[in-house]
Design a protein around this motif. Sequence first.
Motif, PDB file in Angstrom:
ATOM      1  N   THR A  23       0.817  -1.214   0.000  1.00 51.19           N
ATOM      2  CA  THR A  23       0.000   0.000   0.000  1.00 51.19           C
ATOM      3  C   THR A  23       0.851   1.265   0.000  1.00 51.19           C
ATOM      4  O   THR A  23       0.324   2.364  -0.108  1.00 51.19           O
ATOM      5  N   GLY A  24       2.169   1.104   0.160  1.00 52.42           N
ATOM      6  CA  GLY A  24       3.059   2.262   0.212  1.00 52.42           C
ATOM      7  C   GLY A  24       3.169   2.881   1.589  1.00 52.42           C
ATOM      8  O   GLY A  24       3.852   3.882   1.770  1.00 52.42           O
ATOM      9  N   ALA A  25       2.534   2.277   2.603  1.00 52.05           N
ATOM     10  CA  ALA A  25       2.572   2.829   3.961  1.00 52.05           C
ATOM     11  C   ALA A  25       3.907   2.573   4.651  1.00 52.05           C
ATOM     12  O   ALA A  25       4.324   3.343   5.513  1.00 52.05           O
ATOM     13  N   LYS A  26       4.574   1.491   4.302  1.00 56.68           N
ATOM     14  CA  LYS A  26       5.876   1.145   4.880  1.00 56.68           C
ATOM     15  C   LYS A  26       6.945   1.553   3.881  1.00 56.68           C
ATOM     16  O   LYS A  26       7.019   0.989   2.785  1.00 56.68           O
ATOM     17  N   THR A  27       7.779   2.517   4.263  1.00 58.70           N
ATOM     18  CA  THR A  27       8.805   3.004   3.348  1.00 58.70           C
ATOM     19  C   THR A  27      10.224   2.659   3.809  1.00 58.70           C
ATOM     20  O   THR A  27      11.179   2.930   3.084  1.00 58.70           O
ATOM     21  N   ILE A  28      10.346   2.071   4.996  1.00 62.22           N
ATOM     22  CA  ILE A  28      11.649   1.645   5.503  1.00 62.22           C
ATOM     23  C   ILE A  28      11.556   0.178   5.907  1.00 62.22           C
ATOM     24  O   ILE A  28      10.723  -0.190   6.742  1.00 62.22           O
ATOM     25  N   GLU A  29      12.395  -0.648   5.323  1.00 63.01           N
ATOM     26  CA  GLU A  29      12.505  -2.056   5.714  1.00 63.01           C
ATOM     27  C   GLU A  29      13.711  -2.188   6.635  1.00 63.01           C
ATOM     28  O   GLU A  29      14.763  -1.601   6.381  1.00 63.01           O
ATOM     29  N   VAL A  30      13.555  -2.954   7.702  1.00 63.19           N
ATOM     30  CA  VAL A  30      14.611  -3.143   8.687  1.00 63.19           C
ATOM     31  C   VAL A  30      15.179  -4.550   8.531  1.00 63.19           C
ATOM     32  O   VAL A  30      14.426  -5.527   8.505  1.00 63.19           O
ATOM     33  N   ARG A  31      16.483  -4.631   8.446  1.00 65.25           N
ATOM     34  CA  ARG A  31      17.170  -5.922   8.354  1.00 65.25           C
ATOM     35  C   ARG A  31      18.453  -5.874   9.164  1.00 65.25           C
ATOM     36  O   ARG A  31      19.029  -4.805   9.387  1.00 65.25           O
ATOM     37  N   VAL A  32      18.896  -7.041   9.583  1.00 64.07           N
ATOM     38  CA  VAL A  32      20.212  -7.169  10.192  1.00 64.07           C
ATOM     39  C   VAL A  32      21.245  -7.053   9.075  1.00 64.07           C
ATOM     40  O   VAL A  32      20.997  -7.468   7.934  1.00 64.07           O
ATOM     41  N   LYS A  33      22.391  -6.529   9.396  1.00 65.37           N
ATOM     42  CA  LYS A  33      23.464  -6.367   8.402  1.00 65.37           C
ATOM     43  C   LYS A  33      24.193  -7.702   8.199  1.00 65.37           C
ATOM     44  O   LYS A  33      25.352  -7.864   8.537  1.00 65.37           O
ATOM     45  N   TYR A  34      23.458  -8.647   7.624  1.00 62.26           N
ATOM     46  CA  TYR A  34      24.061  -9.937   7.272  1.00 62.26           C
ATOM     47  C   TYR A  34      25.028  -9.735   6.110  1.00 62.26           C
ATOM     48  O   TYR A  34      24.833  -8.835   5.280  1.00 62.26           O
ATOM     49  N   PRO A  35      26.044 -10.585   5.998  1.00 62.11           N
ATOM     50  CA  PRO A  35      27.009 -10.438   4.900  1.00 62.11           C
ATOM     51  C   PRO A  35      26.369 -10.388   3.516  1.00 62.11           C
ATOM     52  O   PRO A  35      26.826  -9.646   2.655  1.00 62.11           O
ATOM     53  N   HIS A  36      25.298 -11.142   3.293  1.00 62.13           N
ATOM     54  CA  HIS A  36      24.685 -11.158   1.956  1.00 62.13           C
ATOM     55  C   HIS A  36      23.864  -9.904   1.657  1.00 62.13           C
ATOM     56  O   HIS A  36      23.397  -9.736   0.539  1.00 62.13           O
ATOM     57  N   LEU A  37      23.735  -9.004   2.646  1.00 60.68           N
ATOM     58  CA  LEU A  37      22.978  -7.770   2.433  1.00 60.68           C
ATOM     59  C   LEU A  37      23.839  -6.512   2.451  1.00 60.68           C
ATOM     60  O   LEU A  37      23.348  -5.429   2.170  1.00 60.68           O
ATOM     61  N   VAL A  38      25.111  -6.643   2.766  1.00 56.64           N
ATOM     62  CA  VAL A  38      25.950  -5.451   2.926  1.00 56.64           C
ATOM     63  C   VAL A  38      26.126  -4.642   1.643  1.00 56.64           C
ATOM     64  O   VAL A  38      26.409  -3.453   1.706  1.00 56.64           O
ATOM     65  N   ASP A  39      25.927  -5.273   0.501  1.00 60.41           N
ATOM     66  CA  ASP A  39      26.124  -4.536  -0.747  1.00 60.41           C
ATOM     67  C   ASP A  39      24.815  -4.037  -1.364  1.00 60.41           C
ATOM     68  O   ASP A  39      24.804  -3.597  -2.511  1.00 60.41           O
ATOM     69  N   LEU A  40      23.719  -4.081  -0.608  1.00 55.40           N
ATOM     70  CA  LEU A  40      22.479  -3.476  -1.105  1.00 55.40           C
ATOM     71  C   LEU A  40      22.726  -2.005  -1.396  1.00 55.40           C
ATOM     72  O   LEU A  40      23.433  -1.335  -0.636  1.00 55.40           O
ATOM     73  N   ALA A  41      22.133  -1.508  -2.469  1.00 56.57           N
ATOM     74  CA  ALA A  41      22.391  -0.121  -2.846  1.00 56.57           C
ATOM     75  C   ALA A  41      21.170   0.483  -3.519  1.00 56.57           C
ATOM     76  O   ALA A  41      20.314  -0.225  -4.058  1.00 56.57           O
ATOM     77  N   ALA A  42      21.126   1.807  -3.495  1.00 57.80           N
ATOM     78  CA  ALA A  42      20.075   2.527  -4.222  1.00 57.80           C
ATOM     79  C   ALA A  42      20.088   2.072  -5.668  1.00 57.80           C
ATOM     80  O   ALA A  42      21.148   1.886  -6.260  1.00 57.80           O
ATOM     81  N   GLY A  43      18.897   1.850  -6.203  1.00 55.86           N
ATOM     82  CA  GLY A  43      18.761   1.383  -7.571  1.00 55.86           C
ATOM     83  C   GLY A  43      18.479  -0.100  -7.664  1.00 55.86           C
ATOM     84  O   GLY A  43      17.948  -0.581  -8.662  1.00 55.86           O
ATOM     85  N   ASP A  44      18.841  -0.856  -6.622  1.00 60.54           N
ATOM     86  CA  ASP A  44      18.534  -2.278  -6.605  1.00 60.54           C
ATOM     87  C   ASP A  44      17.030  -2.474  -6.403  1.00 60.54           C
ATOM     88  O   ASP A  44      16.335  -1.592  -5.906  1.00 60.54           O
ATOM     89  N   THR A  45      16.563  -3.652  -6.774  1.00 65.70           N
ATOM     90  CA  THR A  45      15.169  -4.042  -6.585  1.00 65.70           C
ATOM     91  C   THR A  45      15.115  -5.142  -5.538  1.00 65.70           C
ATOM     92  O   THR A  45      15.964  -6.039  -5.538  1.00 65.70           O
ATOM     93  N   ILE A  46      14.130  -5.064  -4.668  1.00 68.25           N
ATOM     94  CA  ILE A  46      13.841  -6.158  -3.753  1.00 68.25           C
ATOM     95  C   ILE A  46      12.504  -6.764  -4.169  1.00 68.25           C
ATOM     96  O   ILE A  46      11.528  -6.037  -4.381  1.00 68.25           O
ATOM     97  N   ARG A  47      12.504  -8.062  -4.293  1.00 74.97           N
ATOM     98  CA  ARG A  47      11.251  -8.789  -4.536  1.00 74.97           C
ATOM     99  C   ARG A  47      10.895  -9.462  -3.214  1.00 74.97           C
ATOM    100  O   ARG A  47      11.518 -10.444  -2.823  1.00 74.97           O
ATOM    101  N   PHE A  48       9.922  -8.883  -2.518  1.00 75.89           N
ATOM    102  CA  PHE A  48       9.459  -9.469  -1.267  1.00 75.89           C
ATOM    103  C   PHE A  48       8.511 -10.612  -1.574  1.00 75.89           C
ATOM    104  O   PHE A  48       7.683 -10.528  -2.475  1.00 75.89           O
TER     105      PHE A  48
END
Length: 117
Positions: A23-48
């Motif tokens: 719905t666009g109500a949640k604009t911040i996703e919270v995650r632990v800084k696991y090694p496989h997530l450290v290179d997330l960057a603006a422009g990437d897509t997340i498929r939840f």
Amino acid sequence: MTDATARVRELNLYRQYFDLVTTGAKTIEVRVKYPHLVDLAAGDTIRFRIKGTDETCEVQITRVTEYADFETLLDGEGPSNINPTASRDEQLSNIRAIYPRDKEALGALAIEIGLPD
């Protein structure tokens, strides 16, 4: 980041948060800084994906900010951007129920997301 280097990441999400994202109500996703997530960057897509289903939602990452812990993240990002249906204290409790303190010690990521145009 150019389209050639943008990536798609698949992450599971609980139904209650998935619905807030769609719905666009949640604009911040919270995650632990696991090694496989450290290179997330603006422009990437997340498929939840809701675990165990074919239901998905794609979002674009607009910003990733690292915090030492969840309390600092909630204060820095504003609880209403993470879950507008719960108080700060409820959110902290919910996040820590998902991620125990030993995981939180890895660091916390605030991932700013938006629905594609």
